[in-house]
Write a protein that holds these residues in place. Structure first.
Motif, PDB file in Angstrom:
ATOM      1  N   ALA A  39      23.576 -39.139 -39.999  1.00  0.00           N
ATOM      2  CA  ALA A  39      23.146 -39.723 -38.727  1.00  0.00           C
ATOM      3  C   ALA A  39      21.753 -39.228 -38.354  1.00  0.00           C
ATOM      4  CB  ALA A  39      24.154 -39.384 -37.625  1.00  0.00           C
ATOM      5  N   GLN A  40      21.481 -37.944 -38.574  1.00  0.00           N
ATOM      6  CA  GLN A  40      20.140 -37.423 -38.304  1.00  0.00           C
ATOM      7  C   GLN A  40      19.097 -38.100 -39.186  1.00  0.00           C
ATOM      8  OE1 GLN A  40      19.738 -33.119 -38.568  1.00  0.00           O
ATOM      9  NE2 GLN A  40      19.504 -33.050 -36.350  1.00  0.00           N
ATOM     10  N   ARG A  41      19.455 -38.339 -40.419  1.00  0.00           N
ATOM     11  CA  ARG A  41      18.540 -39.018 -41.348  1.00  0.00           C
ATOM     12  C   ARG A  41      18.215 -40.426 -40.840  1.00  0.00           C
ATOM     13  NH1 ARG A  41      21.106 -37.413 -45.312  1.00  0.00           N
ATOM     14  NH2 ARG A  41      22.511 -39.164 -45.606  1.00  0.00           N
ATOM     15  N   LEU A  42      19.220 -41.120 -40.330  1.00  0.00           N
ATOM     16  CA  LEU A  42      19.008 -42.462 -39.796  1.00  0.00           C
ATOM     17  C   LEU A  42      18.166 -42.440 -38.517  1.00  0.00           C
ATOM     18  CD1 LEU A  42      22.546 -43.939 -40.470  1.00  0.00           C
ATOM     19  CD2 LEU A  42      20.418 -44.505 -41.661  1.00  0.00           C
ATOM     20  N   GLN A  45      14.658 -42.088 -39.646  1.00  0.00           N
ATOM     21  CA  GLN A  45      14.142 -43.363 -40.155  1.00  0.00           C
ATOM     22  C   GLN A  45      13.810 -44.323 -39.012  1.00  0.00           C
ATOM     23  OE1 GLN A  45      17.043 -44.856 -42.923  1.00  0.00           O
ATOM     24  NE2 GLN A  45      16.668 -43.237 -44.412  1.00  0.00           N
ATOM     25  N   ALA A  46      14.678 -44.383 -38.015  1.00  0.00           N
ATOM     26  CA  ALA A  46      14.432 -45.261 -36.866  1.00  0.00           C
ATOM     27  C   ALA A  46      13.177 -44.821 -36.121  1.00  0.00           C
ATOM     28  CB  ALA A  46      15.645 -45.252 -35.930  1.00  0.00           C
ATOM     29  N   TYR A  47      13.007 -43.524 -35.952  1.00  0.00           N
ATOM     30  CA  TYR A  47      11.836 -42.995 -35.268  1.00  0.00           C
ATOM     31  C   TYR A  47      10.563 -43.416 -36.005  1.00  0.00           C
ATOM     32  CZ  TYR A  47       8.987 -39.615 -32.692  1.00  0.00           C
ATOM     33  OH  TYR A  47       8.043 -39.032 -31.888  1.00  0.00           O
ATOM     34  N   LYS A  48      10.590 -43.292 -37.327  1.00  0.00           N
ATOM     35  CA  LYS A  48       9.416 -43.675 -38.133  1.00  0.00           C
ATOM     36  C   LYS A  48       9.124 -45.167 -37.995  1.00  0.00           C
ATOM     37  CE  LYS A  48       9.877 -39.950 -41.468  1.00  0.00           C
ATOM     38  NZ  LYS A  48      10.322 -39.556 -42.809  1.00  0.00           N
ATOM     39  N   ARG A  49      10.162 -46.009 -37.912  1.00  0.00           N
ATOM     40  CA  ARG A  49       9.936 -47.450 -37.752  1.00  0.00           C
ATOM     41  C   ARG A  49       9.328 -47.758 -36.383  1.00  0.00           C
ATOM     42  NH1 ARG A  49      11.162 -46.451 -42.215  1.00  0.00           N
ATOM     43  NH2 ARG A  49       8.914 -46.239 -42.116  1.00  0.00           N
ATOM     44  N   LEU A  61       3.128 -51.635 -26.270  1.00  0.00           N
ATOM     45  CA  LEU A  61       4.517 -52.099 -26.202  1.00  0.00           C
ATOM     46  C   LEU A  61       5.132 -51.789 -24.841  1.00  0.00           C
ATOM     47  CD1 LEU A  61       5.591 -51.031 -29.805  1.00  0.00           C
ATOM     48  CD2 LEU A  61       5.039 -53.335 -29.025  1.00  0.00           C
ATOM     49  N   GLY A  62       4.299 -51.659 -23.849  1.00  0.00           N
ATOM     50  CA  GLY A  62       4.775 -51.487 -22.478  1.00  0.00           C
ATOM     51  C   GLY A  62       5.548 -50.213 -22.225  1.00  0.00           C
ATOM     52  N   GLY A  63       5.355 -49.214 -23.035  1.00  0.00           N
ATOM     53  CA  GLY A  63       6.062 -47.954 -22.849  1.00  0.00           C
ATOM     54  C   GLY A  63       7.472 -47.951 -23.414  1.00  0.00           C
ATOM     55  N   HIS A  64       7.953 -49.090 -23.874  1.00  0.00           N
ATOM     56  CA  HIS A  64       9.328 -49.174 -24.383  1.00  0.00           C
ATOM     57  C   HIS A  64       9.493 -48.435 -25.707  1.00  0.00           C
ATOM     58  CE1 HIS A  64      10.376 -51.894 -21.179  1.00  0.00           C
ATOM     59  NE2 HIS A  64       9.297 -52.623 -21.467  1.00  0.00           N
ATOM     60  N   ALA A  65       8.506 -48.505 -26.558  1.00  0.00           N
ATOM     61  CA  ALA A  65       8.585 -47.793 -27.837  1.00  0.00           C
ATOM     62  C   ALA A  65       8.586 -46.287 -27.602  1.00  0.00           C
ATOM     63  CB  ALA A  65       7.440 -48.202 -28.754  1.00  0.00           C
ATOM     64  N   ALA A  66       7.751 -45.840 -26.684  1.00  0.00           N
ATOM     65  CA  ALA A  66       7.722 -44.408 -26.365  1.00  0.00           C
ATOM     66  C   ALA A  66       9.071 -43.960 -25.813  1.00  0.00           C
ATOM     67  CB  ALA A  66       6.608 -44.116 -25.366  1.00  0.00           C
ATOM     68  N   ASP A  73      14.993 -38.894 -30.028  1.00  0.00           N
ATOM     69  CA  ASP A  73      14.904 -37.442 -30.050  1.00  0.00           C
ATOM     70  C   ASP A  73      16.114 -36.828 -29.341  1.00  0.00           C
ATOM     71  OD1 ASP A  73      13.491 -35.008 -30.714  1.00  0.00           O
ATOM     72  OD2 ASP A  73      13.052 -34.825 -28.571  1.00  0.00           O
ATOM     73  N   GLN A  74      16.517 -37.450 -28.241  1.00  0.00           N
ATOM     74  CA  GLN A  74      17.703 -36.980 -27.517  1.00  0.00           C
ATOM     75  C   GLN A  74      18.950 -37.122 -28.385  1.00  0.00           C
ATOM     76  OE1 GLN A  74      18.209 -38.817 -23.676  1.00  0.00           O
ATOM     77  NE2 GLN A  74      20.258 -38.002 -23.414  1.00  0.00           N
TER      78      GLN A  74
END
Length: 91
Positions: A39-42, A45-49, A61-66, A73-74
């Motif tokens: 799950a951490q690995r995924l 990967q999601a963070y990198k995308r 992206l209107g702050g949504h990506a941030a 991270d949470q």
């Protein structure tokens, strides 16, 4: 024109450095907790995308990506806490 390009480059580098510095850490033992480590690995990967999406859209992206990165991270921290709780319960 050169000044604008320089300012854009510096801003881009600053945002990239900030994104790289906050990337979730994969610190759950895959040997002890294979599912949580996966799950951490995924999450990683999601963070990198999300970072890729920000760069492709020039961070507009209107702050949504941030916010998505904050939530990833949470989630990563919760996975670590779950592993630590399991370690405590199975000593």
């Amino acid at each position: 024109m050169k000044r604008i390009a320089l300012i854009s480059m510096i801003a881009g580098l600053a945002v990239f450095a900030t994104a790289a510095a906050q990337q979730p850490v994969r610190d759950v033992s895959a040997r002890r907790h294979p599912n949580l480590a996966a799950a951490q690995r995924l999450v990683d990967q999601a963070y990198k995308r999300v970072v890729d999406a920000q760069q492709a859209n020039e961070f507009d992206l209107g702050g949504h990506a941030a916010r998505a990165k904050e939530l990833l991270d949470q989630a990563n921290n919760e996975l670590k806490q779950a592993a630590e709780k399991s370690n405590e319960d199975h000593r």
